[in-house]
Design an enzyme around this catalytic site. Structure first.
Site: not given
Length: 274
Positions: A154, A41, A113
């Protein structure tokens, strides 16, 4: 079996320096026989100073880090999953966006995300990702030389419904690029990644940020590759650098035959509160 690689990084505040690290990683992965490289990330920029970082951010088609990695992928004939880059959106906020790049440098998939990290930690750290970023709205899976790859980033790791959606779409490999804090990493990183692999009977590839960064934050490292039975095949520890591993589709088939969780899944209605 197909050989692949991941790059554990300590990204800083200079995108040009981060791009050089990524391009070197692409070359090392290709030289080591990997068909695909995975990066963490925020591979292109990690800077908690919003004003300073904003000067380096661009729309996707103007992002120099993305352009450099695409060129390197084409030059070395290797696929690359850039775990994510911060890119500008037309609506004003940013996207935390991952990219799958093929061996000709073409972009095969993008993923923004979905779950944003807005928390106050006992250590005193406070993170408000939603102040700068807009959440994604779609799950994304893409065919790669390793198999069907499901994308996440994440904090998504904590939401198993996303990974169920990806495995239902045919994913046999799940990518979880991350920049976990040291505190949350030590507590939850290994167990959550192994759980996602076991639940989906799929490989999990988690390229991570590591060490103390120029902006003052510290990340956990321990990039992991977990197989479809929950066995850890690679743990990069805390050192930055390249790690290699093998993806064997037969391991997925074997795990799904031993415990056929995908076939046994059922839609569950909302619970009654009694």
């Amino acid at each position: 079996m197909t050989r692949a690689a991941l790059l554990q990084m300590t990204s800083g505040i200079d995108p040009a320096a981060n791009a050089r690290t990524l391009v070197e990683g692409v070359a090392q992965a290709a030289a080591g026989g990997a068909a695909m490289l995975f990066t963490p990330e925020m591979s292109g920029l990690l800077d908690r100073d919003r004003d300073r970082g904003a000067a380096s951010l661009a729309h996707e088609d103007e992002d120099r880090v993305l352009a450099a990695v695409r060129e390197a992928a084409a030059r070395h004939g290797i696929w690359v999953h850039i775990g994510s880059l911060a890119v500008r959106r037309d609506a004003g906020k940013l996207a935390n966006r991952g990219f799958v790049i093929d061996s000709s440098g073409g972009i095969r998939a993008r993923y923004d995300k979905v779950h944003l990290f807005d928390v106050d930690l006992p250590s005193g750290e406070s993170w408000r990702e939603s102040n700068s970023y807009a959440p994604g709205e779609h799950a994304v899976a893409v065919q790669t030389p390793l198999g069907v790859l499901g994308l996440s980033i994440c904090y998504d790791l904590r939401f198993p419904d996303l990974f169920r959606t990806l495995s239902d779409a045919g994913a046999t490999i799940l990518a979880v690029p991350a920049a976990f804090t040291r505190q949350t990493g030590a507590a939850h990183w290994h167990v959550l990644l192994r759980a996602r692999a076991i639940e989906a009977a799929a490989f999990v590839i988690a390229a991570a940020q590591t060490g103390v960064h120029e902006d003052g934050r510290a990340t956990y490292g321990h990039s992991l590759v977990v197989d479809s039975w929950g066995e850890v095949l690679l743990d990069q520890g805390e050192a930055a650098g390249i790690g290699f591993f093998e993806i064997d589709p037969a391991r997925v088939e074997a795990a799904r035959e031993r415990v056929p969780v995908l076939r046994h899944r059922r839609a569950i209605p909302a619970a009654e509160l009694l």
